[in-house]
Motif scaffolding. Structure first.
Motif, mmCIF file in Angstrom:
data_model
loop_
_atom_site.group_PDB
_atom_site.id
_atom_site.type_symbol
_atom_site.label_atom_id
_atom_site.label_comp_id
_atom_site.label_asym_id
_atom_site.label_seq_id
_atom_site.Cartn_x
_atom_site.Cartn_y
_atom_site.Cartn_z
ATOM 1 N N LEU A 1 0.831 -1.208 0.000
ATOM 2 C CA LEU A 1 0.000 0.000 0.000
ATOM 3 C C LEU A 1 0.866 1.260 0.000
ATOM 4 C CD1 LEU A 1 -2.764 1.339 0.145
ATOM 5 C CD2 LEU A 1 -2.699 1.071 2.643
ATOM 6 N N VAL A 2 1.893 1.287 0.831
ATOM 7 C CA VAL A 2 2.767 2.462 0.891
ATOM 8 C C VAL A 2 3.553 2.606 -0.409
ATOM 9 C CG1 VAL A 2 4.764 3.469 2.055
ATOM 10 C CG2 VAL A 2 2.919 2.463 3.400
ATOM 11 N N SER A 3 4.039 1.478 -0.965
ATOM 12 C CA SER A 3 4.755 1.539 -2.243
ATOM 13 C C SER A 3 3.871 2.113 -3.337
ATOM 14 C CB SER A 3 5.232 0.139 -2.640
ATOM 15 O OG SER A 3 6.127 -0.390 -1.714
ATOM 16 N N THR A 4 2.633 1.648 -3.402
ATOM 17 C CA THR A 4 1.707 2.125 -4.424
ATOM 18 C C THR A 4 1.346 3.590 -4.213
ATOM 19 O OG1 THR A 4 0.779 -0.113 -4.563
ATOM 20 C CG2 THR A 4 -0.494 1.666 -5.554
ATOM 21 N N THR A 5 1.101 3.953 -2.951
ATOM 22 C CA THR A 5 0.703 5.334 -2.645
ATOM 23 C C THR A 5 1.796 6.319 -3.012
ATOM 24 O OG1 THR A 5 -0.716 4.574 -0.826
ATOM 25 C CG2 THR A 5 -0.051 6.885 -0.811
ATOM 26 N N PHE A 6 3.033 6.036 -2.616
ATOM 27 C CA PHE A 6 4.121 6.965 -2.904
ATOM 28 C C PHE A 6 4.558 6.899 -4.366
ATOM 29 C CE2 PHE A 6 4.177 7.719 1.529
ATOM 30 C CZ PHE A 6 4.824 8.928 1.697
ATOM 31 N N SER A 7 4.276 5.789 -5.020
ATOM 32 C CA SER A 7 4.510 5.753 -6.469
ATOM 33 C C SER A 7 3.507 6.668 -7.175
ATOM 34 C CB SER A 7 4.378 4.319 -6.988
ATOM 35 O OG SER A 7 5.411 3.501 -6.485
ATOM 36 N N LEU A 8 2.256 6.683 -6.705
ATOM 37 C CA LEU A 8 1.269 7.637 -7.227
ATOM 38 C C LEU A 8 1.716 9.075 -6.963
ATOM 39 C CD1 LEU A 8 -2.170 6.034 -6.254
ATOM 40 C CD2 LEU A 8 -1.465 6.675 -8.558
ATOM 41 N N PHE A 9 2.226 9.306 -5.755
ATOM 42 C CA PHE A 9 2.718 10.635 -5.401
ATOM 43 C C PHE A 9 3.887 11.033 -6.303
ATOM 44 C CE2 PHE A 9 5.099 13.425 -2.269
ATOM 45 C CZ PHE A 9 4.257 14.511 -2.451
ATOM 46 N N GLY A 10 4.791 10.077 -6.565
ATOM 47 C CA GLY A 10 5.901 10.343 -7.473
ATOM 48 C C GLY A 10 5.434 10.583 -8.893
ATOM 49 N N LEU B 1 2.127 14.794 15.449
ATOM 50 C CA LEU B 1 0.940 14.079 14.960
ATOM 51 C C LEU B 1 0.382 14.681 13.680
ATOM 52 C CD1 LEU B 1 -0.898 13.370 18.347
ATOM 53 C CD2 LEU B 1 0.424 11.768 16.951
ATOM 54 N N PHE B 2 0.813 15.897 13.326
ATOM 55 C CA PHE B 2 0.389 16.512 12.068
ATOM 56 C C PHE B 2 1.279 16.083 10.902
ATOM 57 C CE2 PHE B 2 -1.421 19.296 15.270
ATOM 58 C CZ PHE B 2 -2.687 19.539 14.761
ATOM 59 N N ASN B 3 2.306 15.295 11.203
ATOM 60 C CA ASN B 3 3.190 14.764 10.174
ATOM 61 C C ASN B 3 2.574 13.460 9.642
ATOM 62 O OD1 ASN B 3 5.211 13.665 8.603
ATOM 63 N ND2 ASN B 3 6.801 13.789 10.176
ATOM 64 N N PRO B 4 2.137 13.422 8.383
ATOM 65 C CA PRO B 4 1.465 12.211 7.877
ATOM 66 C C PRO B 4 2.353 10.974 7.856
ATOM 67 C CG PRO B 4 1.972 13.733 6.074
ATOM 68 C CD PRO B 4 2.242 14.466 7.352
ATOM 69 N N VAL B 5 3.673 11.178 7.788
ATOM 70 C CA VAL B 5 4.594 10.047 7.741
ATOM 71 C C VAL B 5 4.553 9.243 9.041
ATOM 72 C CG1 VAL B 5 7.035 9.411 7.530
ATOM 73 C CG2 VAL B 5 6.077 11.183 6.061
ATOM 74 N N THR C 1 -3.249 6.148 5.712
ATOM 75 C CA THR C 1 -2.563 5.668 4.513
ATOM 76 C C THR C 1 -3.532 5.557 3.342
ATOM 77 O OG1 THR C 1 -1.097 4.375 5.954
ATOM 78 C CG2 THR C 1 -1.054 3.863 3.604
ATOM 79 N N LEU C 2 -4.706 4.998 3.589
ATOM 80 C CA LEU C 2 -5.716 4.886 2.528
ATOM 81 C C LEU C 2 -6.189 6.265 2.073
ATOM 82 C CD1 LEU C 2 -7.860 1.887 3.834
ATOM 83 C CD2 LEU C 2 -6.409 1.911 1.798
ATOM 84 N N GLY C 3 -6.309 7.197 3.015
ATOM 85 C CA GLY C 3 -6.710 8.553 2.656
ATOM 86 C C GLY C 3 -5.711 9.216 1.731
ATOM 87 N N PHE C 4 -4.419 9.041 2.015
ATOM 88 C CA PHE C 4 -3.371 9.592 1.158
ATOM 89 C C PHE C 4 -3.398 8.930 -0.212
ATOM 90 C CE2 PHE C 4 1.461 10.181 0.523
ATOM 91 C CZ PHE C 4 1.234 11.370 -0.154
ATOM 92 N N PHE C 5 -3.658 7.619 -0.230
ATOM 93 C CA PHE C 5 -3.722 6.875 -1.494
ATOM 94 C C PHE C 5 -4.835 7.420 -2.389
ATOM 95 C CE2 PHE C 5 -5.902 3.451 -3.830
ATOM 96 C CZ PHE C 5 -4.897 3.056 -4.693
ATOM 97 N N PHE C 6 -6.030 7.580 -1.842
ATOM 98 C CA PHE C 6 -7.157 8.051 -2.650
ATOM 99 C C PHE C 6 -7.001 9.523 -3.032
ATOM 100 C CE2 PHE C 6 -9.317 4.342 -0.643
ATOM 101 C CZ PHE C 6 -9.679 3.698 -1.813
#
Length: 255
Positions: A147-156, A202-206, A232-237
């Protein structure tokens, strides 16, 4: 239009082949860097900080090290993958090909996420030579890894479309993502911080990504696992929505 599996596979295979041509940069360098982190943090600091939440310090930093590599490599692989066609002008051939925007995203993001996930597993195997590891929830460990790999690949992928130069391509990963990772509990528990810094963190999403991944290993985390998974899912969507908007409007793709 029917799903163009052949087109997706062609792009995916091309991107994976590029990684094999740069094995030193894609795999060997991150592994060496991880080994150096263990030497510096695991030995030097670990000798003075024996345990955190009942976990030996050397083992405690493993999820953070994997996430650090996962973030940077996912962004780099996906951003460079889509930026290079823009730089050379071949992006117009891709956009005019019988491949839908969804299929383009699946191919590029899928290849970047695959490379990052494999790298994460290699780093995990490397870490096992330095410290004894225990994975209490292997299913959730793999789920967070993918999930994290996919999310940050989308971000990239978003950064690759947005960037208009190689300098801009490196700007966000170097000046934003990496500092947030170091301040996100990769090498310490945020419970060790005094107030008000603990609340500010806590405001740091990482924090939520690393915390959820660490929970899969040791059953301990800085924030609840449900909160981590939701964030994590929120960042992905959110990334998925931005990519959809970019293709719909042609932002920095058709001009």
């Amino acid at each position: 239009m029917a799903f163009n599996g052949y087109g997706v596979w062609a792009i995916y295979r091309f991107e994976m082949a590029r990684a094999l041509r740069t094995v030193w940069q894609s795999i060997v360098t991150p592994v060496i860097t991880t080994a150096l982190y263990f030497v510096v943090f695991g030995s030097a600091i670990g000798s003075r900080m024996t345990e955190i939440d009942g976990v030996p310090y050397g083992a405690f930093i493993v999820p953070g090290l994997i996430m650090l590599s996962l973030f940077t490599q996912s962004i780099f692989n996906a951003s460079f993958g889509i930026y290079f066609p823009k730089f050379t002008g071949t992006i117009y051939e891709l956009l005019s090909a019988p491949v839908s925007p969804l299929e383009i995203v699946i191919a590029y993001v899928g290849a970047a996420a695959t490379k990052s996930a494999v790298l994460g597993l290699i780093i995990l195997a490397t870490a096992s030579f330095f410290v004894p590891l225990e994975i209490l929830h292997p299913f959730w460990m793999l789920a967070f890894l993918i999930l994290v790999s996919t999310t940050f690949s989308l971000f990239g992928f978003i950064i690759g479309i947005w960037a208009q130069s190689f300098e801009q391509l490196q700007f966000i990963p170097m000046l934003i993502v990496t500092p947030l990772t170091f301040l996100g509990g990769a090498f310490y528990s945020i419970h060790m911080l005094p107030e008000p810094w603990r609340t500010v963190t806590l405001f740091n999403p990482v924090v939520y990504l690393i915390s959820g991944f660490r929970w899969a290993f040791y059953g301990t985390s800085d924030v609840g696992i449900v909160v981590s998974l939701t964030a994590t899912l929120g960042f992905f969507f959110a990334c998925l929505a931005v990519v959809g908007w970019m293709f719909k409007t042609g932002y920095r793709l058709k001009n």
